[in-house]
Motif scaffolding. Sequence first.
Motif, PDB file in Angstrom:
ATOM      1  N   ASN A  74      17.778  44.048 -20.948  1.00 57.94           N
ATOM      2  CA  ASN A  74      16.315  43.998 -20.929  1.00 57.94           C
ATOM      3  C   ASN A  74      15.692  45.245 -21.556  1.00 57.94           C
ATOM      4  OD1 ASN A  74      16.277  41.449 -19.631  1.00 57.94           O
ATOM      5  ND2 ASN A  74      16.680  42.457 -17.682  1.00 57.94           N
ATOM      6  N   VAL A  75      16.194  45.554 -22.735  1.00 53.66           N
ATOM      7  CA  VAL A  75      15.679  46.658 -23.541  1.00 53.66           C
ATOM      8  C   VAL A  75      14.894  46.049 -24.695  1.00 53.66           C
ATOM      9  CG1 VAL A  75      16.348  48.584 -25.034  1.00 53.66           C
ATOM     10  CG2 VAL A  75      17.637  48.122 -22.938  1.00 53.66           C
ATOM     11  N   SER A  76      13.744  46.593 -25.011  1.00 59.63           N
ATOM     12  CA  SER A  76      12.949  46.010 -26.091  1.00 59.63           C
ATOM     13  C   SER A  76      13.685  46.138 -27.417  1.00 59.63           C
ATOM     14  CB  SER A  76      11.584  46.693 -26.199  1.00 59.63           C
ATOM     15  OG  SER A  76      11.680  47.941 -26.866  1.00 59.63           O
ATOM     16  N   TYR A 106       9.425  40.084 -22.263  1.00 60.41           N
ATOM     17  CA  TYR A 106       8.947  41.222 -23.046  1.00 60.41           C
ATOM     18  C   TYR A 106       8.692  42.401 -22.111  1.00 60.41           C
ATOM     19  CZ  TYR A 106       4.216  39.765 -21.549  1.00 60.41           C
ATOM     20  OH  TYR A 106       3.103  39.404 -20.813  1.00 60.41           O
ATOM     21  N   THR A 107       8.682  43.581 -22.685  1.00 61.14           N
ATOM     22  CA  THR A 107       8.433  44.784 -21.910  1.00 61.14           C
ATOM     23  C   THR A 107       6.964  45.182 -21.992  1.00 61.14           C
ATOM     24  OG1 THR A 107       9.249  47.027 -21.500  1.00 61.14           O
ATOM     25  CG2 THR A 107       8.869  46.433 -23.792  1.00 61.14           C
ATOM     26  N   PRO A 109       5.116  48.591 -22.117  1.00 61.23           N
ATOM     27  CA  PRO A 109       5.408  50.025 -22.244  1.00 61.23           C
ATOM     28  C   PRO A 109       4.743  50.849 -21.154  1.00 61.23           C
ATOM     29  CG  PRO A 109       4.759  49.089 -24.359  1.00 61.23           C
ATOM     30  CD  PRO A 109       4.490  48.035 -23.333  1.00 61.23           C
ATOM     31  N   GLY A 177       8.374  43.828 -28.956  1.00 62.50           N
ATOM     32  CA  GLY A 177       8.438  44.101 -27.527  1.00 62.50           C
ATOM     33  C   GLY A 177       9.316  43.128 -26.761  1.00 62.50           C
ATOM     34  N   VAL A 179      12.482  41.600 -25.124  1.00 64.15           N
ATOM     35  CA  VAL A 179      13.630  42.323 -24.586  1.00 64.15           C
ATOM     36  C   VAL A 179      14.922  41.575 -24.886  1.00 64.15           C
ATOM     37  CG1 VAL A 179      12.340  43.502 -22.783  1.00 64.15           C
ATOM     38  CG2 VAL A 179      13.351  41.257 -22.302  1.00 64.15           C
ATOM     39  N   GLU A 205       9.761  54.395 -23.370  1.00 60.08           N
ATOM     40  CA  GLU A 205      10.885  53.522 -23.038  1.00 60.08           C
ATOM     41  C   GLU A 205      12.194  54.109 -23.556  1.00 60.08           C
ATOM     42  OE1 GLU A 205      12.538  48.971 -23.778  1.00 60.08           O
ATOM     43  OE2 GLU A 205      10.977  49.803 -25.067  1.00 60.08           O
ATOM     44  N   TYR A 396       5.050  47.574 -30.708  1.00 53.70           N
ATOM     45  CA  TYR A 396       5.600  46.575 -29.789  1.00 53.70           C
ATOM     46  C   TYR A 396       5.055  45.178 -30.055  1.00 53.70           C
ATOM     47  CZ  TYR A 396       7.863  49.898 -26.549  1.00 53.70           C
ATOM     48  OH  TYR A 396       8.689  50.840 -25.971  1.00 53.70           O
TER      49      TYR A 396
END
Length: 479
Positions: A74-76, A106-107, A109, A177, A179, A205, A396
Amino acid sequence: MSPTRRIYRLSPSQFSPETIAVTFAKTSRSPEPFDVIAAELDNERSARFSEKWIVGYGHSSVAEHAVLHLALENVSRLAIETVEGNRLGSYTEKSSRYQEWDAHAYTVPAELEASPYRQSYVELMDQLFAAYADALGALRAWGEAHTPKLPEETDKSWANRVKAAAIDTARFLLPAGAVANVGVTMNARVLEYAIRKLLSSDLAEARAIGEEIKAVAAQELPTLVKYANPIDYLPAVRELSQTLAGQIEAHPVEAWCRLTDFDPQAEDKALAAVLFRFGTSGAQDCLSFVQQASAEERAAWAAQIFGQIGAHDTPLRELEFSQYQFELVMDQGAYFEFKRHRMMTQTVQSLNTHLGYAVPRAICDAGFEDRYHQAMSAAARGYELLAAWNRPVASYVVPNGYNRRVLCGVNLRELYHFISLRCAENAHYSIRRGGRGMLEALQAVHPLLASQIRVNESESSQSIAGQYFSALAEPPHLS
């Protein structure tokens, strides 16, 4: 009697990565077998040795024997660019070609949490992910209606082929953005620098990921990542460069693929290097010999030396004496594949919406064109709003379909690999166009060696553009 040869494994299940690194380091001064050296070590002794010799005396190459496998979830995709920005790491990530993204994958930020832009960011991301999901549906329905089954193809295989084609095109709407998961393998020397780069990022992030990786790595490499701190000089360099770059007058993009620099003698040097390797003459004598030969002779030599390279063979290393520099404009989806070719030297500009976006022809065929333009223009408006406040965070919201400018330094050996892989029929059409453009530029200056790269001759960058795109740099509608 000759000493008995032994080849065996030091198992990570028995010894820590740092202990293995120290074991290999101590063999330079100890006559004992590796397993004997390792048995005499524990984590404390390994840490003392690492502190003194690797950290204190700068024998950093020893750290390359300590290897970690890290799972990042779950990292962009924007932060993944920094994670993967290390030449000697190994990465495998969630593919936008073979997997679908969930509606809220999506993340948000950290910079946005206390800002007035959080709500508009979430609304825009929801809009883009809704457009992505609807595009998948439209493309799949259109594909089912217009994709005939192949002879002896099962219903399941046909359905999977239709689905894959839909995902391949819908990915143009996925924002940075989104993930993903990525598996990372690095030795401790590379990992230390990777952590430093993450900690020096202008994205919160990425800095947080750096801290988390450092903490996880310290469990196995307590000494070797101990001093992985932010790069002190980078903020000043970044600020000065941005100020100077802002003074440069911008001109329209001249061409999407330009060979901006190359060595006119590159072909001769590559051939001469092969003769040097297998002969006894000096480098200049080999080069003079090649240059005095006729064009027909050089062509025959090139065909005999490089024309026998098979699909699974690695070209001779002597091709690395041929250097080229390209300036490319490609959509972000293509760049995300392009960046994996880490033997190149790549410098990429920040992800923005200023170079327009690609419009896949399938989007139009599926009746989704208006919705696609609406989503891409909404992304551009959102980007401009956020960029006025925080330009790195604004990236993003930029979808894969938007174009990005990349400067690339590459040798001919890597070009062989890249073009052969990315011009294959199963490659995505965006990166296939990029590979073709680079091959065509190479053919124009060095046809002798370019002719040895095996590709499907029925395609060109122009034919790919015509078949798969209705526009390649559509300007967003900001009103």
